[in-house]
Design a protein around this motif. Structure first.
Motif, PDB file in Angstrom:
ATOM      1  N   ASP A 231       0.841  -1.200   0.000  1.00 13.99           N
ATOM      2  CA  ASP A 231       0.000   0.000   0.000  1.00 13.99           C
ATOM      3  C   ASP A 231       0.878   1.252   0.000  1.00 13.99           C
ATOM      4  OD1 ASP A 231      -2.037   1.815   0.175  1.00 13.99           O
ATOM      5  OD2 ASP A 231      -2.666   1.274   2.212  1.00 13.99           O
ATOM      6  N   HIS A 234      -0.528   4.694   1.383  1.00 16.83           N
ATOM      7  CA  HIS A 234      -0.781   4.929   2.804  1.00 16.83           C
ATOM      8  C   HIS A 234       0.205   5.978   3.342  1.00 16.83           C
ATOM      9  CE1 HIS A 234      -2.202   3.883   6.828  1.00 16.83           C
ATOM     10  NE2 HIS A 234      -0.936   3.968   7.231  1.00 16.83           N
ATOM     11  N   TRP A 236       2.490   6.492   5.468  1.00 13.83           N
ATOM     12  CA  TRP A 236       3.323   5.790   6.435  1.00 13.83           C
ATOM     13  C   TRP A 236       4.202   6.749   7.238  1.00 13.83           C
ATOM     14  CZ3 TRP A 236       2.068   0.966   7.298  1.00 13.83           C
ATOM     15  CH2 TRP A 236       1.519   0.198   6.265  1.00 13.83           C
ATOM     16  N   GLY A 295      -0.150   8.031  -3.120  1.00  8.20           N
ATOM     17  CA  GLY A 295      -0.091   8.711  -1.838  1.00  8.20           C
ATOM     18  C   GLY A 295      -0.083  10.219  -1.877  1.00  8.20           C
TER      19      GLY A 295
END
Length: 325
Positions: A231, A234, A236, A295
């Protein structure tokens, strides 16, 4: 997502090529330095791999050699065999070197045609050779850190999946049945992954894993890499990635940087941009959709980051990507 598969997919472009060759001694061919990756398999008989640097390597039946960086090298029946040059064509195939004599056959010297000898009789050596087109501008460090020559000797009970793929590929190239073109392309993609997996397993068993290869064997770092690849959109954080592997933020950051060679969020950005390039080359997504999948909350932020990484706007990159694919 499988990090190894992703690393290969990020670099692979075009269509791989392969050929099965019958060889009658004496024979030899030389491959010039290339931006392609190549492999050789000895199906029958023996051969010498002669790299541009390093010692010659004796190959036995079942041996696989992989040259990930396109190093200049030769393949021959003996160290004193003549070595006419094979030239790669733009699509990844290679031309037949000029014959050494007026006719094909054992007395005519080396050739790289479909049969390097008379139409009847058993060849001294049968080889399986192939090439992969790679985008070196987006070289994943996992592949960039491979040695110039990867040698996987045939040993009973080892790398059974690799041996099975080699056997299937050899049969398809020999028989040329309906569907062979599609099957060969799929088998070549599979073979590349089996070669890399077999090398990684061999290095791990020998205790020689370093750098990116070692990162895949480290539970905490490998867990974070899988999360990033699964992913990339995401948001992060270093702490969140560390949690996936059961480490504190500081301990994880140190271990990740030591093995991968860069901080976690630096790699995350690189992978997002690599994914974006692949989406722009191969999918019909809008720039907004590509931004969301990598993202970025706005198309403007994505375009700015993309241009910083690639040196051109995403729209222009997509329009000029035809020659890269």
């Amino acid at each position: 997502m499988d990090v190894l598969s992703d690393a290969v997919a990020a670099m692979r472009i075009g269509r791989p090529h392969s050929a099965r060759r019958d060889k009658y001694a004496p024979w030899g061919v030389r491959f010039a330095q290339s931006d392609k990756a190549g492999f050789h398999v000895v199906l029958r008989g023996s051969a010498w791999l002669i790299p541009a640097t390093g010692e010659p390597l004796a190959l036995a039946p079942g041996d696989v050699v992989f040259l990930p960086h396109g190093q200049e090298h030769a393949l021959a029946s003996g160290l004193d065999a003549p070595l006419p040059e094979v030239r790669f064509l733009p699509d990844g195939t290679w031309s037949k070197p000029p014959p050494a004599g007026p006719t094909d056959g054992p007395s005519a010297g080396p050739s790289d045609g479909p049969s390097d000898g008379p139409p009847s009789g058993c060849p001294d050596t049968v080889t399986l050779c192939g090439t992969y087109l790679l985008d070196r501008s987006r070289a994943h460090r996992l592949l960039a850190e491979l040695p110039e020559v990867v040698h996987l000797p045939a040993r009973v009970g080892t790398h059974r999946s690799l041996r099975a793929a080699v056997e299937l590929l050899g049969m398809e190239l020999e028989e040329n049945q309906p569907g062979t073109d599609a099957i060969v392309t799929s088998l070549l993609d599979t073979l590349l992954l089996y070669i890399l997996r077999a090398w990684w397993q061999s290095e791990r068993e020998a205790g020689r894993l370093r750098g990116w290869a070692a990162a895949l064997a480290d539970p905490a770092v490998a867990a974070a890499l899988r999360a990033i690849h699964r992913d990339p959109a995401h948001p992060w954080t270093v702490g969140e990635l560390g949690t996936t592997g059961g480490l504190s933020r500081a301990a994880f950051a140190r271990r990740f940087a030591a093995l991968v060679g860069e901080p976690p969020l630096t790699y995350l950005t690189w992978w997002r941009m690599t994914t974006a390039g692949r989406l722009l080359r191969h999918d019909d997504l809008s720039l907004r959709q590509v931004a969301e999948r990598t993202g970025y909350t706005s198309e403007f932020a994505f375009a700015k980051a993309f241009k910083r990484e690639y040196g051109e706007a995403p729209g222009r990159y997509r329009r000029s990507a035809g020659h890269r694919a």
